[in-house]
Enzyme design. Structure first.
Site, PDB file in Angstrom:
ATOM      1  N   LYS A  43      -2.418 -74.318 -53.470  1.00 28.87           N
ATOM      2  CA  LYS A  43      -1.670 -74.922 -52.376  1.00 28.87           C
ATOM      3  C   LYS A  43      -0.602 -75.866 -52.927  1.00 28.87           C
ATOM      4  O   LYS A  43      -0.898 -76.698 -53.791  1.00 28.87           O
ATOM      5  CB  LYS A  43      -2.615 -75.666 -51.439  1.00 28.87           C
ATOM      6  CG  LYS A  43      -3.485 -74.737 -50.607  1.00 28.87           C
ATOM      7  CD  LYS A  43      -4.396 -75.522 -49.677  1.00 28.87           C
ATOM      8  CE  LYS A  43      -5.095 -74.564 -48.706  1.00 28.87           C
ATOM      9  NZ  LYS A  43      -5.802 -73.465 -49.409  1.00 28.87           N
ATOM     10  N   ASP A  84      -0.224 -70.409 -51.698  1.00 29.21           N
ATOM     11  CA  ASP A  84      -0.734 -70.392 -50.332  1.00 29.21           C
ATOM     12  C   ASP A  84       0.251 -71.042 -49.368  1.00 29.21           C
ATOM     13  O   ASP A  84       1.013 -71.941 -49.747  1.00 29.21           O
ATOM     14  CB  ASP A  84      -2.064 -71.148 -50.243  1.00 29.21           C
ATOM     15  CG  ASP A  84      -3.229 -70.309 -50.714  1.00 29.21           C
ATOM     16  OD1 ASP A  84      -3.089 -69.082 -50.801  1.00 29.21           O
ATOM     17  OD2 ASP A  84      -4.298 -70.890 -50.989  1.00 29.21           O
ATOM     18  N   ARG A 133       0.972 -61.877 -49.100  1.00 27.69           N
ATOM     19  CA  ARG A 133      -0.311 -61.762 -48.407  1.00 27.69           C
ATOM     20  C   ARG A 133      -0.039 -62.063 -46.933  1.00 27.69           C
ATOM     21  O   ARG A 133       0.526 -63.109 -46.592  1.00 27.69           O
ATOM     22  CB  ARG A 133      -1.326 -62.772 -48.954  1.00 27.69           C
ATOM     23  CG  ARG A 133      -2.666 -62.764 -48.212  1.00 27.69           C
ATOM     24  CD  ARG A 133      -3.471 -64.036 -48.463  1.00 27.69           C
ATOM     25  NE  ARG A 133      -3.795 -64.196 -49.859  1.00 27.69           N
ATOM     26  CZ  ARG A 133      -3.993 -65.374 -50.451  1.00 27.69           C
ATOM     27  NH1 ARG A 133      -3.842 -66.490 -49.762  1.00 27.69           N
ATOM     28  NH2 ARG A 133      -4.301 -65.440 -51.717  1.00 27.69           N
ATOM     29  N   THR A 137      -7.449 -59.883 -43.565  1.00 21.51           N
ATOM     30  CA  THR A 137      -8.050 -59.939 -42.230  1.00 21.51           C
ATOM     31  C   THR A 137      -9.468 -59.403 -42.280  1.00 21.51           C
ATOM     32  O   THR A 137      -9.815 -58.601 -43.152  1.00 21.51           O
ATOM     33  CB  THR A 137      -7.223 -59.112 -41.228  1.00 21.51           C
ATOM     34  OG1 THR A 137      -7.779 -59.263 -39.917  1.00 21.51           O
ATOM     35  CG2 THR A 137      -7.201 -57.638 -41.597  1.00 21.51           C
ATOM     36  N   ARG A 186     -12.763 -72.682 -41.626  1.00 23.96           N
ATOM     37  CA  ARG A 186     -13.509 -71.427 -41.446  1.00 23.96           C
ATOM     38  C   ARG A 186     -14.360 -71.504 -40.172  1.00 23.96           C
ATOM     39  O   ARG A 186     -14.479 -70.534 -39.440  1.00 23.96           O
ATOM     40  CB  ARG A 186     -14.412 -71.160 -42.656  1.00 23.96           C
ATOM     41  CG  ARG A 186     -13.701 -70.960 -43.977  1.00 23.96           C
ATOM     42  CD  ARG A 186     -12.852 -69.709 -44.049  1.00 23.96           C
ATOM     43  NE  ARG A 186     -11.569 -69.766 -43.348  1.00 23.96           N
ATOM     44  CZ  ARG A 186     -10.509 -70.403 -43.782  1.00 23.96           C
ATOM     45  NH1 ARG A 186     -10.536 -71.065 -44.909  1.00 23.96           N
ATOM     46  NH2 ARG A 186      -9.395 -70.388 -43.077  1.00 23.96           N
TER      47      ARG A 186
END
Length: 306
Positions: A101, A135, A186, A228, A291
């Protein structure tokens, strides 16, 4: 998404950035249930999990967790941790790359120093013939992240790509430009809380743009990762690629560690490229909470098994 679920998700996303909540959570380590989604606290633990995934024909993107650093020394420490991660992957002969990141490297503190850290990591990865994915974080950092990737490419450091989030209204335009520049991407749906003015608020809109992004990339021939767990999107992608005669080597599916493991293994056995996103490290809390926010059922799973 019903109102209750939306409010629940918004609350969790707010907690993801709360340092007091993070400090409280850290006292319990991975006992809170984060061990389902995080491969360990140490590099050694993560490398062991990566090797097991490789044994199942699943490649890896490793992420030494951390973001939003407040001091330059933190960024330097994370950069050094990535050097050790790259060496560990190389020494073990693993089929793996890394993700990082930009704010972990200090983008919000000192953009020039952050770029220097990222450039050093990408160069070191290149020495080991490993790939780096930058990211994508929340929208205040989108332009800066894309600028970093473009600058690296102009310096000849092409073993680096980035992420586009399907819920952002701008992503199709970004996709067209980055595809012309042959940047590896991505594609994800997106996991941050964003205003409706810049992000599609409804799942059907996000899914439609996700398909448009996938279609554009597959047609282009530039390598693309489709990240995904949505079985409908995966089935649609497989059918579209087969119908257009697109080789499986032109794309891969990426999924998260601890999520849809059976699906990952099945796709790998069927000959599709599959890569598992393997996070590890002490700074697991924000990742873990995101998450949970993505899917409320994850919360009930954690509570049931705690």
């Amino acid at each position: 998404m019903d109102l209750g679920t939306k409010l629940f998700r918004q609350t969790l996303l707010l907690l993801a950035g709360n340092r007091a909540a993070a400090a409280a959570a850290q006292r319990y380590g991975l006992k809170l249930g984060a061990g389902r989604f995080v491969a360990g606290l140490t590099l050694s633990e993560a490398l062991t999990e990566m090797a097991e995934l490789n044994r199942k024909r699943i490649a890896v993107t490793a992420d030494h967790l951390g973001e939003g650093v407040r001091e330059s020394a933190e960024a330097s420490a994370y950069a050094e941790a990535y050097m050790q991660l790259l060496d560990g992957i190389h020494d073990r002969g693993l089929d793996a790359g890394v993700s990082l990141k930009p704010t972990q490297m200090g983008l919000a503190l000192d953009p020039e120093a952050a770029y220097a850290h990222i450039r050093d990591i990408v160069r070191h990865a290149g020495e080991h013939r490993l790939f780096v994915c930058i990211d994508m974080e929340n929208s205040p950092f989108t332009d800066a992240t894309l600028a970093i990737v473009r600058k690296l490419h102009t310096e000849g450091l092409t073993g680096v790509g980035t992420v586009l989030q399907a819920y952002l209204r701008r992503s199709m335009d970004d996709c067209r430009r980055l595809t012309q520049e042959r940047v590896v991407l991505r594609l994800v749906k997106g996991a941050y809380q964003e205003a409706p003015s810049i992000a599609y608020p409804h799942k059907r809109e996000v899914d439609e743009q996700f398909k448009q992004l996938i279609r554009h990339r597959l047609d282009s021939g530039v390598f693309t990762a489709i990240a995904t767990h949505d079985a409908a999107i995966i089935d649609w992608t497989c059918a579209y690629a087969a119908r257009k005669g697109i080789q499986r080597s032109a794309y891969e599916f990426q999924m998260l560690y601890g999520v849809a493991s059976t699906l990952q293994e099945r796709l790998a056995q069927e000959g599709y490229g599959v890569r598992c996103y393997v996070p590890y490290g002490q700074s697991w809390y924000p990742y873990f909470v995101r998450r949970l926010a993505e899917r409320p059922a994850n919360v009930w799973f954690i509570l049931k098994n705690w």
